[in-house]
Design an enzyme around this catalytic site. Structure first.
Site, PDB file in Angstrom:
ATOM      1  N   HIS A   1       9.826 -47.548 -73.579  1.00 22.29           N
ATOM      2  CA  HIS A   1       9.681 -49.026 -73.785  1.00 22.29           C
ATOM      3  C   HIS A   1       9.051 -49.685 -72.689  1.00 22.29           C
ATOM      4  O   HIS A   1       8.054 -50.422 -72.757  1.00 22.29           O
ATOM      5  CB  HIS A   1      11.074 -49.478 -74.527  1.00 22.29           C
ATOM      6  CG  HIS A   1      10.818 -50.857 -74.646  1.00 22.29           C
ATOM      7  ND1 HIS A   1      10.760 -51.400 -76.040  1.00 22.29           N
ATOM      8  CD2 HIS A   1      10.950 -52.177 -73.870  1.00 22.29           C
ATOM      9  CE1 HIS A   1      10.839 -52.777 -76.092  1.00 22.29           C
ATOM     10  NE2 HIS A   1      10.769 -53.247 -74.841  1.00 22.29           N
ATOM     11  N   GLU A   2       9.833 -49.457 -71.561  1.00 23.74           N
ATOM     12  CA  GLU A   2       9.573 -50.386 -70.440  1.00 23.74           C
ATOM     13  C   GLU A   2       8.000 -49.959 -69.829  1.00 23.74           C
ATOM     14  O   GLU A   2       7.139 -50.763 -69.345  1.00 23.74           O
ATOM     15  CB  GLU A   2      10.431 -50.445 -69.286  1.00 23.74           C
ATOM     16  CG  GLU A   2      11.957 -50.950 -69.870  1.00 23.74           C
ATOM     17  CD  GLU A   2      11.660 -52.184 -70.224  1.00 23.74           C
ATOM     18  OE1 GLU A   2      10.694 -53.114 -70.091  1.00 23.74           O
ATOM     19  OE2 GLU A   2      12.484 -52.646 -71.230  1.00 23.74           O
TER      20      GLU A   2
ATOM     21  N   HIS B   1       5.354 -51.612 -71.696  1.00 26.64           N
ATOM     22  CA  HIS B   1       4.977 -52.855 -71.072  1.00 26.64           C
ATOM     23  C   HIS B   1       4.234 -52.773 -69.590  1.00 26.64           C
ATOM     24  O   HIS B   1       3.133 -53.752 -69.638  1.00 26.64           O
ATOM     25  CB  HIS B   1       6.486 -53.698 -70.844  1.00 26.64           C
ATOM     26  CG  HIS B   1       7.294 -54.251 -71.660  1.00 26.64           C
ATOM     27  ND1 HIS B   1       6.536 -55.029 -72.646  1.00 26.64           N
ATOM     28  CD2 HIS B   1       8.359 -54.250 -72.171  1.00 26.64           C
ATOM     29  CE1 HIS B   1       7.386 -55.475 -73.553  1.00 26.64           C
ATOM     30  NE2 HIS B   1       8.643 -55.088 -73.271  1.00 26.64           N
TER      31      HIS B   1
ATOM     32  N   HIS C   1       0.730 -52.296 -70.591  1.00 28.71           N
ATOM     33  CA  HIS C   1      -0.005 -53.665 -70.887  1.00 28.71           C
ATOM     34  C   HIS C   1      -0.416 -54.594 -69.798  1.00 28.71           C
ATOM     35  O   HIS C   1      -1.409 -55.067 -69.654  1.00 28.71           O
ATOM     36  CB  HIS C   1       1.197 -54.472 -71.758  1.00 28.71           C
ATOM     37  CG  HIS C   1       0.695 -55.416 -72.445  1.00 28.71           C
ATOM     38  ND1 HIS C   1       1.443 -56.389 -73.213  1.00 28.71           N
ATOM     39  CD2 HIS C   1      -0.579 -55.884 -72.945  1.00 28.71           C
ATOM     40  CE1 HIS C   1       0.550 -57.355 -73.863  1.00 28.71           C
ATOM     41  NE2 HIS C   1      -0.454 -57.299 -73.871  1.00 28.71           N
TER      42      HIS C   1
END
Length: 676
Positions: free
Chosen positions: A463-464, A467, A470
């Site tokens: 998940h991180e 990010h 991104h």
């Protein structure tokens, strides 16, 4: 530029814990930024994009860099001196930001550029976007208010910054100050890997035996496996009562004042309530749309959880327990249910999910989707010895940026997991590549032992890292539009979407290998894992959705004397919250909502983004290939690299070819066909 000079220069202040040095640098940087702003506001030139909007975009870089450096130190290796500086510095920074947003001469110049249709027509799409966003931010910060209201708003923002800091520091104090010493007789039911981690926690604190802390990576497996109901209850109470005890770290008056000030702020800005203010700038737009989504999910989730509670109760009674399932018991009996119905338990996965292999797995997915490779950097030191660094390269071998990971829990570190930026990507003046970092709180193994992750931990890592991608893949001209600088209910799309690739068979078979034998995870075990996720979906969805609804209720009123704990209790009563489940984040430690403005009235955004990520991953399923090149290229162009260059709804539609299908969320969570 070498690894040492590139990273070393940007890391700069992150290697020091000297609060006085930080304070001196902030004095200089604030003064320099103020001069830049004054010059822009006082300019006699006709306002245009270059001398107003772009000039603002260029201003304050030393202050921005220093703020980013201080933030990572304060969150991961804090000291009493650093915390004291936080309490004085953040209100000062808030006042500085307000002085810019509320500068009447400056706003008039920004407004002149924003309404000049002829001038706008000559700008590029990103220049128009930056102009609009700059104008919108100043309006939302109170630029149109009268003088008295501007002054009051600046006071509110300063006081809020003080309260946000206090709230976060209070949680850290409760977390770092609580431990539970465990004797040999207290370890019944705990797997060997968890005992080793508890012993490591004791060694880190200079104690003998085993110690349980409030690190989620220790607490959750303890609740799942400990045969001692009394110890489970003690640990669970400490976890759920953080910030809710009389004394210097009591968050109850802090969050009440935050809510009152937010309500006043919304009214000053002309909104019905704070939720209406906050959501007006997001994809959701209105509280009604948010509540509709949350309630659509709540009904099926609660029904599933109530069925699950009955099943767990039967297991408990069969073992001689006569009392109803307590919240501290849910995970314990859910573990037994997985063993009984699926012949599966979480600890079976641990040997296959070492931290190093999961990092490699996340890098492999990034390579297959986007052509990135990651080279370890050994020549620089960061804010702590545990931090690891990689140079990120594009498929053609040119530099994409740098990535750092700080993975282990420690007493000086804020709990949770997050991604942030040390240097944002942009293309001004030749541009710069980004430097991005992830912070997690995995339990640190004993010396010489590999760090093993739970499936939840591995999902957090992916998940991180989503990010982080991104931020790393951003390809925009201006830093204010870069990377994760997007609507809060869109920012979770890249992270939640990336989680899907953790369970792709090709990735599991290659990277989920036994830490001792090197054998790949058995296919039968991965099938059990998928079934286990469905069997726990009611619990997971109820504890999250309850938190999101409470967050919305807290911020959709204008009560001048808010009582957040009463609101929490009343909301849960109206929802019919299952007695055996506690909301994921109770209000006294709801850091998403009360440690800053980010997720305030916005915790729903994980679910909003999950509609998008569920639908987005189905695009790959429809292609028949989880790494389909054409689909990945669209994803890169319209999501991961696009930043805030366009409206997020437009970007998503360009990737998918249509609006998202809300039913994809229900399919992902295993609620397909269940009525709300």
């Amino acid at each position: 530029m070498s690894d040492q000079s590139t990273l070393g220069q940007v890391l700069g202040m992150t290697g020091t814990l000297d609060a006085k040095v930080f304070e001196t640098r902030f004095d200089e940087a604030i003064a320099a930024h103020r001069k830049e702003i004054d010059a822009i506001a006082a300019s006699q030139q006709e306002p245009d994009f270059q001398n107003v909007i772009e000039a603002l975009e260029r201003s304050g870089e030393p202050l921005s860099h220093l703020s980013r450096s201080f933030a990572v130190v304060a969150a991961t290796v804090t000291t009493d001196e650093i915390q004291a500086l936080e309490r004085t510095l953040y209100p000062r920074l808030s006042r500085h930001v307000s002085s810019i947003s509320l500068n009447a001469e400056l706003f008039e110049k920004v407004r002149a550029v924003a309404v000049d249709k002829v001038g706008l027509a000559r700008l590029s799409a990103q220049e128009r976007r930056l102009t609009a966003r700059t104008h919108e931010r100043m309006v939302r910060a109170g630029a149109r208010l009268g003088q008295d209201a501007r002054g009051r708003l600046a006071d509110i923002e300063q006081r809020l910054s003080e309260l946000f800091t206090a709230f976060g520091q209070n949680i850290l104090a409760d977390e770092s100050g609580w431990t539970l010493g465990l004797a040999d007789g207290d370890l019944a039911g705990l797997p060997d890997w968890l005992v080793a981690s508890l012993q490591s926690a004791a060694e880190e604190r200079g104690r003998k035996g085993a110690v349980l802390t409030l690190s989620r990576s220790l607490l959750v497996p303890f609740l799942e496996n400990s045969d001692r109901a009394d110890l489970r209850a003690t640990a669970f109470e400490a976890w759920t009562r953080r910030g809710e005890r009389d004394g210097p770290h009591d968050n109850r008056p802090v969050m009440a004042e935050i809510l009152a000030l937010r309500a006043e702020k919304a009214q000053l800005l002309g909104y019905a309530n704070y939720a209406a203010f906050k959501l007006d700038d997001q994809m959701a737009k209105t509280p009604d749309k948010v509540r509709d989504l949350l309630m659509r999910v709540w009904g099926p989730a609660r029904a599933r959880a109530e069925q699950d509670a009955l099943a767990l109760g039967r297991i408990a009674r069969a073992e001689g327990a006569n009392a109803p399932i307590a919240p501290s018991d849910w995970r314990y009996y859910a573990q037994k249910r997985r063993r009984a119905e699926l012949d599966f338990e979480e600890s079976e996965l641990k040997p296959y999910f070492s931290l190093d292999r999961m990092i490699e797995a996340s890098f492999d997915v990034a390579n297959r989707l986007f052509g990135l490779t990651f080279e370890p950097v050994e020549t620089v030191s960061a804010w702590h010895g545990d931090v690891r660094a990689w140079r990120v390269l594009k498929a053609d071998g040119t530099e994409q940026g740098y990535f750092l990971g700080d993975y282990f829990a420690r007493a000086t570190k804020r709990s949770g997991a997050w991604m942030s930026v040390l240097r944002p990507q942009h293309r001004m003046d030749g541009g710069q590549t980004p430097i991005i970092y992830n912070v997690c709180n995995f339990s640190k193994p004993r010396a010489g032992q590999p760090a093993l992750l739970s499936m939840s931990d591995a999902t957090t890592l992916f998940h991180e890292f989503g990010h982080a991608l991104h931020g790393l893949l951003s390809d925009v001209r201006f830093p204010s539009l870069s990377g994760t600088s997007v609507a809060r209910d869109f920012v979770e799309l890249p992270s939640q979407l990336f989680e899907h690739w953790l369970s792709v068979p090709a990735i599991l078979q290659k990277h989920a290998r036994h830490v001792e034998t090197g054998e790949p995870i058995p296919l039968a075990l991965t099938e059990k894992l998928r079934s286990a996720r469905i069997i726990d979906a009611g619990f997971d969805t109820v504890e999250y959705t309850a938190s999101a609804i409470v967050d919305l209720d807290l911020h959709e009123t204008n009560d001048p004397d808010p009582r957040p704990l009463e609101t929490e209790r009343e909301t849960l009563r109206k929802l019919g919250m299952p007695e055996a489940i506690v909301m994921r984040h109770r209000t006294p430690h709801f850091a998403h909502v009360f440690s800053g403005e980010g997720y305030s009235a916005g915790y729903y955004s994980y679910l909003w983004s999950e509609v998008l990520d569920s639908d987005a991953f189905e695009a790959f399923a429809e292609s028949g290939d989880p790494f389909h090149a054409e689909t990945a290229a669209r994803l890169l162009r319209h999501v991961y690299s696009a930043g805030d260059s366009e409206d997020p709804a437009v970007l998503y539609a360009r990737f998918r070819g249509r609006e998202p299908d809300p039913a994809a969320l229900m399919r992902k969570r295993g609620f397909a066909g269940e009525a709300a």
